[in-house]
Design an enzyme around this catalytic site. Sequence first.
Site, PDB file in Angstrom:
ATOM      1  N   LYS A  89      86.830 -39.337 -18.759  1.00 44.36           N
ATOM      2  CA  LYS A  89      85.865 -38.147 -18.426  1.00 44.36           C
ATOM      3  C   LYS A  89      86.678 -37.040 -18.858  1.00 44.36           C
ATOM      4  CE  LYS A  89      82.847 -41.865 -17.572  1.00 44.36           C
ATOM      5  NZ  LYS A  89      83.360 -42.242 -17.996  1.00 44.36           N
TER       6      LYS A  89
ATOM      7  N   GLU B 283      86.516 -32.137  -9.506  1.00 45.35           N
ATOM      8  CA  GLU B 283      85.042 -31.773  -9.092  1.00 45.35           C
ATOM      9  C   GLU B 283      84.259 -30.969  -7.914  1.00 45.35           C
ATOM     10  OE1 GLU B 283      83.089 -33.554 -13.261  1.00 45.35           O
ATOM     11  OE2 GLU B 283      82.282 -33.980 -11.223  1.00 45.35           O
TER      12      GLU B 283
ATOM     13  N   HIS C 131      75.188 -46.508  -6.956  1.00 47.52           N
ATOM     14  CA  HIS C 131      75.397 -46.288  -8.871  1.00 47.52           C
ATOM     15  C   HIS C 131      74.465 -47.346  -9.672  1.00 47.52           C
ATOM     16  CE1 HIS C 131      78.023 -42.988  -7.336  1.00 47.52           C
ATOM     17  NE2 HIS C 131      78.927 -44.199  -6.548  1.00 47.52           N
TER      18      HIS C 131
ATOM     19  N   ARG D 188      75.388 -45.539 -26.736  1.00 45.42           N
ATOM     20  CA  ARG D 188      75.012 -46.419 -26.555  1.00 45.42           C
ATOM     21  C   ARG D 188      73.092 -45.888 -26.046  1.00 45.42           C
ATOM     22  NH1 ARG D 188      76.440 -46.509 -21.585  1.00 45.42           N
ATOM     23  NH2 ARG D 188      74.883 -46.998 -19.975  1.00 45.42           N
TER      24      ARG D 188
HETATM   25  C1  MV4 Z   1      79.068 -35.944  -8.264  1.00 47.24           C
HETATM   26  C2  MV4 Z   1      78.120 -36.281  -7.666  1.00 47.24           C
HETATM   27  C3  MV4 Z   1      78.142 -34.774  -7.073  1.00 47.24           C
HETATM   28  N1  MV4 Z   1      78.799 -34.127  -7.814  1.00 47.24           N
HETATM   29  N2  MV4 Z   1      79.428 -35.668  -9.074  1.00 47.24           N
HETATM   30  C4  MV4 Z   1      79.072 -40.176 -10.698  1.00 47.24           C
HETATM   31  C5  MV4 Z   1      78.220 -41.438 -11.630  1.00 47.24           C
HETATM   32  C6  MV4 Z   1      77.146 -41.131 -11.032  1.00 47.24           C
HETATM   33  N3  MV4 Z   1      76.304 -42.377 -11.111  1.00 47.24           N
HETATM   34  C7  MV4 Z   1      77.378 -40.843  -9.929  1.00 47.24           C
HETATM   35  N4  MV4 Z   1      78.067 -39.657  -8.978  1.00 47.24           N
HETATM   36  C8  MV4 Z   1      77.854 -38.612  -8.992  1.00 47.24           C
HETATM   37  N5  MV4 Z   1      78.882 -37.869  -9.665  1.00 47.24           N
HETATM   38  C9  MV4 Z   1      80.008 -34.341  -8.800  1.00 47.24           C
HETATM   39  N6  MV4 Z   1      80.216 -33.180  -8.801  1.00 47.24           N
HETATM   40  C10 MV4 Z   1      77.209 -37.214  -7.131  1.00 47.24           C
HETATM   41  C11 MV4 Z   1      77.221 -38.081  -8.150  1.00 47.24           C
HETATM   42  C12 MV4 Z   1      76.216 -39.683  -7.376  1.00 47.24           C
HETATM   43  C13 MV4 Z   1      77.169 -40.521  -5.820  1.00 47.24           C
HETATM   44  C14 MV4 Z   1      78.474 -39.993  -5.562  1.00 47.24           C
HETATM   45  C15 MV4 Z   1      79.192 -40.649  -5.027  1.00 47.24           C
HETATM   46  C16 MV4 Z   1      78.877 -41.483  -4.120  1.00 47.24           C
HETATM   47  C17 MV4 Z   1      77.482 -41.900  -4.663  1.00 47.24           C
HETATM   48  C18 MV4 Z   1      76.541 -40.800  -5.139  1.00 47.24           C
HETATM   49  C19 MV4 Z   1      75.279 -41.313  -5.525  1.00 47.24           C
HETATM   50  C20 MV4 Z   1      74.825 -40.618  -6.675  1.00 47.24           C
HETATM   51  C21 MV4 Z   1      75.524 -39.594  -7.033  1.00 47.24           C
END
Ligand code: MV4
Length: 500
Positions: free
Chosen positions: A116, A200, A235, A291
Amino acid sequence: MFRKILVANRGEIAIRVMRACRELGVSSVAIYSEADKNALFANYADEAVFVGPSPTSQSYLKMENIIKAALDTGAEGIHPGYGFLSENPVFARLCEENGIVFIGPASYSIDAMGSKITARQTMKAAGVPIVPGVEKGISDPQEVEEIAEQVGFPIILKPAAGGGGIGMKIVDGPQDLASALSSSQSIARSAFGDDTVYVEKYLPEPRHIEFQIMADNRGNTVYVSERECSIQRRHQKLIEESPSPVMTPELRKKMGDIAVRAAKAIRYRSAGTVEFMYSRGNFYFLEMNTRLQVEHPITEMVTGIDLAKEQIMVASGEDLGFSQDEIEIRGWAIECRINAEDPLRDFAPSPGKLRRYRSPGGPGIRVDSGVYTGYVIPPYYDSLISKLVAHGRNRAEAIVRMQRALYEYIIVGVETNIAFHKAVLRNDRFRQGDINTHFIKEENIMDDVKKVAQEDMVKGATLASSLGADTRKIAAIAAAVDSYLSATQIVPGNSVKGKS
Ligand code: MV4
């Protein structure tokens, strides 16, 4: 064009790729494990090679066995599907070294998106907007605090070698930093064998919007519209749709051109997906998946482009069959992932025998599945039964068609998450398109899942009764269901606790 292709995957995606082969006049070879010897995909292929006495997913990861199966059968190409070896650069190189075409990107491109951090560096250099933060690993809490002061709290810590949210930590203030960092590092170390973590700026209530990319060997690269994948739980995507409710033609062109720039930056070939986080009118590169994705059918339904066939044609050396201007979006498509999981038991897997299985049909419905009545869903792999896709002239028609299809679906013998999909599709906020990645929690969808399950049970009992079934038995079943449901109290956080 190839004469023969080996599909190094199982279940619905194996059949999906084999269908593309059949339409192209290409012979297909399946590989299967002990647990999959009665699976539909193994019987659908023109040839099938047993690769795994062990009934676990290891069979689909044993590179040497798969290469040998391809060489023994004379397969000139290998399609990896998704998951398993689909994003493994070592396997891609092993194919190349054995003179077998890996139907996907060059191993270089897979490498470039594997970490990443290098992905963020590459994208930043290419002028692709990334989330404010840093593009290197961090291990000192003091350094994280300095970055956080620059970008502003809240921040999010992410494992560099990871994905799917594992080990991510949202940090609201300096007081939580040290513990969050050490926790994220230890999870990363145990889950990925690499404790490198980066930082981030945390984006509030982001939407997950991804752009489908298709590119040939000569650098012709196009975006094939976008998908909204915000309805996800822990996720795991559950409902995807195309186009995105928040998209405008101007924004689509802006994001699509950036997605093409991202693909060209790593000399991409084949089908790929550029994922963005969309928040308050801004969008940022999240990651690129090298993919064909699970949810590709909704893109196929609104554009008419067969992505699996395009992958095979491009891998055989052909140029893309269309230009950017020729891609049009017609109507709306929604995909519900139908899983053998029990939403009333925290989505616990529910493998087992399908006593009765009848999939929906009729106008606008596509069902990508690898199961049949009598099939035993094994416990060793993912719990996907099918991908149910509904297409309509607009979003409202796609939703009502999906509801009609869910009503038609007959699956007896295992628990499924169909009640979850019904609950989301009848939610007002969802129907207005006002969604983000925290939607399920914000709308307490799990509370309505229980109501849907009870309503379905009553409807089933009423219908059975009207068909002359023994009402005493039905009353006993209904009473048993009531006591079961009352025993499973849905508590905040979606965990289901039985009474002690
Ligand atoms: C984020 C985010 C907010 N700000 N990155 C990354 C993997 C993807 N499946 C969800 N991710 C996120 N990345 C930034 N800079 C919010 C998510 C996110 C999330 C992150 C932590 C826990 C639960 C989440 C659920 C949906 C989106």
